[in-house]
Scaffold this motif. Structure first.
Motif, PDB file in Angstrom:
ATOM      1  N   TRP A  29       0.811  -1.220   0.000  1.00  0.00           N
ATOM      2  CA  TRP A  29       0.000   0.000   0.000  1.00  0.00           C
ATOM      3  C   TRP A  29       0.842   1.267   0.000  1.00  0.00           C
ATOM      4  O   TRP A  29       0.301   2.371  -0.012  1.00  0.00           O
ATOM      5  CB  TRP A  29      -0.950  -0.001   1.200  1.00  0.00           C
ATOM      6  CG  TRP A  29      -0.327  -0.426   2.489  1.00  0.00           C
ATOM      7  CD1 TRP A  29       0.349   0.355   3.378  1.00  0.00           C
ATOM      8  CD2 TRP A  29      -0.305  -1.747   3.034  1.00  0.00           C
ATOM      9  NE1 TRP A  29       0.792  -0.384   4.436  1.00  0.00           N
ATOM     10  CE2 TRP A  29       0.395  -1.680   4.265  1.00  0.00           C
ATOM     11  CE3 TRP A  29      -0.809  -2.979   2.616  1.00  0.00           C
ATOM     12  CZ2 TRP A  29       0.593  -2.800   5.061  1.00  0.00           C
ATOM     13  CZ3 TRP A  29      -0.616  -4.087   3.413  1.00  0.00           C
ATOM     14  CH2 TRP A  29       0.080  -4.001   4.616  1.00  0.00           C
ATOM     15  N   HIS A  37      -6.222   3.060  -1.497  1.00  0.00           N
ATOM     16  CA  HIS A  37      -5.238   2.091  -1.013  1.00  0.00           C
ATOM     17  C   HIS A  37      -4.830   2.387   0.431  1.00  0.00           C
ATOM     18  O   HIS A  37      -4.704   1.472   1.256  1.00  0.00           O
ATOM     19  CB  HIS A  37      -4.011   2.106  -1.928  1.00  0.00           C
ATOM     20  CG  HIS A  37      -4.309   1.695  -3.326  1.00  0.00           C
ATOM     21  ND1 HIS A  37      -3.467   1.967  -4.384  1.00  0.00           N
ATOM     22  CD2 HIS A  37      -5.372   1.026  -3.852  1.00  0.00           C
ATOM     23  CE1 HIS A  37      -3.983   1.481  -5.504  1.00  0.00           C
ATOM     24  NE2 HIS A  37      -5.145   0.912  -5.195  1.00  0.00           N
ATOM     25  N   LEU A  40      -7.938   1.591   2.756  1.00  0.00           N
ATOM     26  CA  LEU A  40      -8.175   0.151   2.872  1.00  0.00           C
ATOM     27  C   LEU A  40      -7.132  -0.497   3.773  1.00  0.00           C
ATOM     28  O   LEU A  40      -7.460  -1.283   4.670  1.00  0.00           O
ATOM     29  CB  LEU A  40      -8.150  -0.486   1.481  1.00  0.00           C
ATOM     30  CG  LEU A  40      -8.239  -2.021   1.436  1.00  0.00           C
ATOM     31  CD1 LEU A  40      -9.550  -2.502   2.036  1.00  0.00           C
ATOM     32  CD2 LEU A  40      -8.082  -2.512   0.000  1.00  0.00           C
ATOM     33  N   SER A  41      -5.870  -0.187   3.556  1.00  0.00           N
ATOM     34  CA  SER A  41      -4.810  -0.820   4.342  1.00  0.00           C
ATOM     35  C   SER A  41      -4.902  -0.430   5.815  1.00  0.00           C
ATOM     36  O   SER A  41      -4.733  -1.271   6.697  1.00  0.00           O
ATOM     37  CB  SER A  41      -3.434  -0.446   3.783  1.00  0.00           C
ATOM     38  OG  SER A  41      -3.158   0.936   3.936  1.00  0.00           O
ATOM     39  N   MET A  44      -7.678  -2.298   7.522  1.00  0.00           N
ATOM     40  CA  MET A  44      -7.297  -3.696   7.719  1.00  0.00           C
ATOM     41  C   MET A  44      -6.259  -3.846   8.825  1.00  0.00           C
ATOM     42  O   MET A  44      -6.251  -4.845   9.553  1.00  0.00           O
ATOM     43  CB  MET A  44      -6.736  -4.278   6.418  1.00  0.00           C
ATOM     44  CG  MET A  44      -7.769  -4.556   5.361  1.00  0.00           C
ATOM     45  SD  MET A  44      -7.027  -5.361   3.907  1.00  0.00           S
ATOM     46  CE  MET A  44      -8.504  -5.942   3.059  1.00  0.00           C
ATOM     47  N   VAL A  53      -2.104  -8.973   7.056  1.00  0.00           N
ATOM     48  CA  VAL A  53      -2.910  -8.097   6.210  1.00  0.00           C
ATOM     49  C   VAL A  53      -2.509  -8.167   4.741  1.00  0.00           C
ATOM     50  O   VAL A  53      -3.368  -8.081   3.852  1.00  0.00           O
ATOM     51  CB  VAL A  53      -2.830  -6.643   6.725  1.00  0.00           C
ATOM     52  CG1 VAL A  53      -3.319  -5.655   5.669  1.00  0.00           C
ATOM     53  CG2 VAL A  53      -3.642  -6.500   8.000  1.00  0.00           C
ATOM     54  N   TYR A  56      -4.577 -10.397   2.483  1.00  0.00           N
ATOM     55  CA  TYR A  56      -5.955  -9.902   2.450  1.00  0.00           C
ATOM     56  C   TYR A  56      -6.050  -8.676   1.546  1.00  0.00           C
ATOM     57  O   TYR A  56      -6.974  -8.558   0.727  1.00  0.00           O
ATOM     58  CB  TYR A  56      -6.420  -9.529   3.860  1.00  0.00           C
ATOM     59  CG  TYR A  56      -6.956 -10.671   4.675  1.00  0.00           C
ATOM     60  CD1 TYR A  56      -8.292 -11.033   4.609  1.00  0.00           C
ATOM     61  CD2 TYR A  56      -6.124 -11.393   5.533  1.00  0.00           C
ATOM     62  CE1 TYR A  56      -8.798 -12.073   5.383  1.00  0.00           C
ATOM     63  CE2 TYR A  56      -6.615 -12.443   6.304  1.00  0.00           C
ATOM     64  CZ  TYR A  56      -7.955 -12.774   6.226  1.00  0.00           C
ATOM     65  OH  TYR A  56      -8.449 -13.799   6.981  1.00  0.00           O
ATOM     66  N   TYR A  57      -5.106  -7.772   1.704  1.00  0.00           N
ATOM     67  CA  TYR A  57      -5.094  -6.542   0.917  1.00  0.00           C
ATOM     68  C   TYR A  57      -4.978  -6.846  -0.574  1.00  0.00           C
ATOM     69  O   TYR A  57      -5.723  -6.294  -1.402  1.00  0.00           O
ATOM     70  CB  TYR A  57      -3.924  -5.676   1.382  1.00  0.00           C
ATOM     71  CG  TYR A  57      -3.687  -4.419   0.576  1.00  0.00           C
ATOM     72  CD1 TYR A  57      -4.407  -3.256   0.836  1.00  0.00           C
ATOM     73  CD2 TYR A  57      -2.734  -4.377  -0.434  1.00  0.00           C
ATOM     74  CE1 TYR A  57      -4.181  -2.094   0.110  1.00  0.00           C
ATOM     75  CE2 TYR A  57      -2.503  -3.225  -1.161  1.00  0.00           C
ATOM     76  CZ  TYR A  57      -3.227  -2.088  -0.892  1.00  0.00           C
ATOM     77  OH  TYR A  57      -3.005  -0.950  -1.616  1.00  0.00           O
ATOM     78  N   GLU A  58      -4.084  -7.745  -0.926  1.00  0.00           N
ATOM     79  CA  GLU A  58      -3.869  -8.055  -2.334  1.00  0.00           C
ATOM     80  C   GLU A  58      -5.055  -8.796  -2.935  1.00  0.00           C
ATOM     81  O   GLU A  58      -5.450  -8.538  -4.082  1.00  0.00           O
ATOM     82  CB  GLU A  58      -2.569  -8.847  -2.491  1.00  0.00           C
ATOM     83  CG  GLU A  58      -1.342  -7.980  -2.152  1.00  0.00           C
ATOM     84  CD  GLU A  58      -0.036  -8.724  -2.244  1.00  0.00           C
ATOM     85  OE1 GLU A  58      -0.060  -9.969  -2.117  1.00  0.00           O
ATOM     86  OE2 GLU A  58       1.008  -8.058  -2.436  1.00  0.00           O
ATOM     87  N   TRP A  60      -8.143  -8.526  -1.880  1.00  0.00           N
ATOM     88  CA  TRP A  60      -9.226  -7.542  -1.936  1.00  0.00           C
ATOM     89  C   TRP A  60      -9.132  -6.724  -3.233  1.00  0.00           C
ATOM     90  O   TRP A  60     -10.130  -6.552  -3.950  1.00  0.00           O
ATOM     91  CB  TRP A  60      -9.138  -6.629  -0.724  1.00  0.00           C
ATOM     92  CG  TRP A  60     -10.272  -5.660  -0.572  1.00  0.00           C
ATOM     93  CD1 TRP A  60     -10.469  -4.503  -1.265  1.00  0.00           C
ATOM     94  CD2 TRP A  60     -11.371  -5.769   0.344  1.00  0.00           C
ATOM     95  NE1 TRP A  60     -11.601  -3.876  -0.842  1.00  0.00           N
ATOM     96  CE2 TRP A  60     -12.188  -4.621   0.144  1.00  0.00           C
ATOM     97  CE3 TRP A  60     -11.740  -6.695   1.309  1.00  0.00           C
ATOM     98  CZ2 TRP A  60     -13.349  -4.403   0.881  1.00  0.00           C
ATOM     99  CZ3 TRP A  60     -12.887  -6.475   2.046  1.00  0.00           C
ATOM    100  CH2 TRP A  60     -13.681  -5.338   1.828  1.00  0.00           C
ATOM    101  N   LEU A  61      -7.951  -6.221  -3.540  1.00  0.00           N
ATOM    102  CA  LEU A  61      -7.787  -5.398  -4.734  1.00  0.00           C
ATOM    103  C   LEU A  61      -7.918  -6.221  -6.015  1.00  0.00           C
ATOM    104  O   LEU A  61      -8.267  -5.672  -7.065  1.00  0.00           O
ATOM    105  CB  LEU A  61      -6.438  -4.686  -4.702  1.00  0.00           C
ATOM    106  CG  LEU A  61      -6.313  -3.574  -3.651  1.00  0.00           C
ATOM    107  CD1 LEU A  61      -4.959  -2.890  -3.763  1.00  0.00           C
ATOM    108  CD2 LEU A  61      -7.434  -2.536  -3.799  1.00  0.00           C
ATOM    109  N   TRP A  82     -13.540 -10.550   3.825  1.00  0.00           N
ATOM    110  CA  TRP A  82     -12.998 -10.014   5.077  1.00  0.00           C
ATOM    111  C   TRP A  82     -12.799 -11.105   6.124  1.00  0.00           C
ATOM    112  O   TRP A  82     -12.048 -10.923   7.077  1.00  0.00           O
ATOM    113  CB  TRP A  82     -13.947  -8.943   5.620  1.00  0.00           C
ATOM    114  CG  TRP A  82     -13.443  -8.188   6.795  1.00  0.00           C
ATOM    115  CD1 TRP A  82     -13.640  -8.481   8.111  1.00  0.00           C
ATOM    116  CD2 TRP A  82     -12.623  -7.004   6.784  1.00  0.00           C
ATOM    117  NE1 TRP A  82     -13.032  -7.547   8.920  1.00  0.00           N
ATOM    118  CE2 TRP A  82     -12.390  -6.631   8.125  1.00  0.00           C
ATOM    119  CE3 TRP A  82     -12.085  -6.221   5.763  1.00  0.00           C
ATOM    120  CZ2 TRP A  82     -11.633  -5.507   8.472  1.00  0.00           C
ATOM    121  CZ3 TRP A  82     -11.331  -5.102   6.104  1.00  0.00           C
ATOM    122  CH2 TRP A  82     -11.111  -4.751   7.435  1.00  0.00           C
TER     123      TRP A  82
END
Length: 367
Positions: A29, A37, A40-41, A44, A53, A56-58, A60-61, A82
């Protein structure tokens, strides 16, 4: 509390940012300063570690590359993605905020912390992080790292669990933020707090800001930050009913839209330890608590699952969950908030607690 003069503040800024430029963490991020970005990060990362995280972040995007994509998402899909991060209201607020920005604000983000705090689920910390990193507003992002770092640097003895903490630390930190790099400053503090100035086993001697660390200089690092004892979570006991048919279908129920595990899917939960209850008692409670009526169902088998329990800790509650398995001859009608699905369903959003229950069931079930 120590207050620095202008020369010391400038030296501190140069030292901290010089270290960050050379050693700051390369996180996904941080590849840009896009508000989507950053926001969101930071949502999370609340109470969840960086390494947890990142995937999850990757993911999600990959599902929702833009805020517009997220705004058009189905809530059930958002909750499922989530699952495992906890605090599911945060996921629902991500969706609500995306919809507000795209549908009511023409895609335009508020550019100040005060404006960001008007959006669902955005509090002081996330607002400060997004405002400083994405929009360059010189405001602090005060999380556990910032409390720890500045309590030690400046010998701030305010209890960080007190109502005054946010105000006291904001007043102390704001004059230290460089006008031209507020986002980098806040991210440097995050990195410093997760490396040299950790809660346990800090390496103050090798910290890049050791010369500014009053607690280290005075040998009282372990006394900062001041933090009162956390309230003990309230103990709660439940019994999960694993209601199945011989062909492997099970009853799944969606939790209410408010409260813990809101809108997520679990096996039905009854209050208390119901391992010794009779089948009629169980079915009566099931109907009263969940409107799932099975009084006429033919129960082929009844058993407790294992001799132990599943435990799960929320912020203010500690749950102990026992499992009771009833095998029914055939499916019965269910209310709108329940479904017959495979015992190991993969389509609905389920919380970490449900995953723990499923793992316990699979380990302790008897054929």
């Amino acid at each position: 509390m120590i207050q620095w003069d202008a020369a010391t503040i400038k030296q501190f800024q140069d030292t901290l940012l010089g270290w960050y430029d050379a050693h700051g963490r390369a996180l996904p991020w941080r590849r840009d300063h896009a508000p989507y970005h950053v926001w969101l990060s930071e949502v999370m990362l609340q109470q969840t570690g960086v390494q947890t995280v990142i995937p999850y972040y990757e993911r999600w995007l990959a599902h929702w590359p833009t805020l517009t994509d997220l705004a058009a998402a189905d809530e059930a899909a958002v909750l499922k993605e989530w699952a495992g991060l906890g605090y599911y209201s945060r996921a629902r607020n991500l969706l609500k905020t995306a919809q507000i920005i795209t549908q009511e604000r023409g895609g335009q983000w508020p550019t100040t912390a005060a404006g960001l705090k008007q959006l669902p689920g955005i509090g002081d910390y996330v607002a400060g992080a997004v405002a400083s990193i994405a929009f360059g507003e010189p405001v602090p992002a005060i999380d556990g790292n910032a409390y720890r770092v500045f309590a030690r640097l400046l010998l701030i003895d305010t209890d960080i669990r007190s109502g005054a903490a946010q105000r006291v630390f904001r007043a102390a930190i704001t004059p230290l933020i460089p006008q031209d790099r507020p986002g980098d400053f806040n991210q440097a503090v995050m990195d410093l707090g997760s490396s040299y100035m950790t809660a346990k086993h800090p390496d103050s001697a090798h910290s890049p800001v050791a010369a500014f660390d009053a607690a280290y200089q005075q040998g009282v690092t372990d006394q900062y930050p001041v933090k009162s004892a956390k309230k003990k979570p309230v103990a709660k006991t439940y019994t999960a009913l694993v209601l199945t048919t011989p062909d492997g279908q099970a009853v799944w129920q969606q939790r209410p839209s408010r409260g813990l595990l809101a809108s997520l899917w679990t096996w039905p939960l009854l209050t208390g330890d119901q391992r010794a209850a009779t089948v009629p008692e169980l079915l009566t409670q099931l109907a009263a608590a969940h409107a799932i009526t099975m009084a006429s169902a033919a129960v082929l088998r009844d058993q407790s699952v294992g001799a132990g329990s599943v435990t799960h800790v929320f912020t203010h509650q500690h749950w102990t969950v026992y499992l009771r398995h009833l095998t029914l001859a055939a499916p019965t009608a269910l209310p709108a908030n329940a479904r017959w699905l495979p015992l190991a369903q993969q389509t609905l959003a389920e919380p970490t607690l449900q995953r723990k229950m499923a793992a316990y069931y699979n380990k302790n079930k008897t054929d």
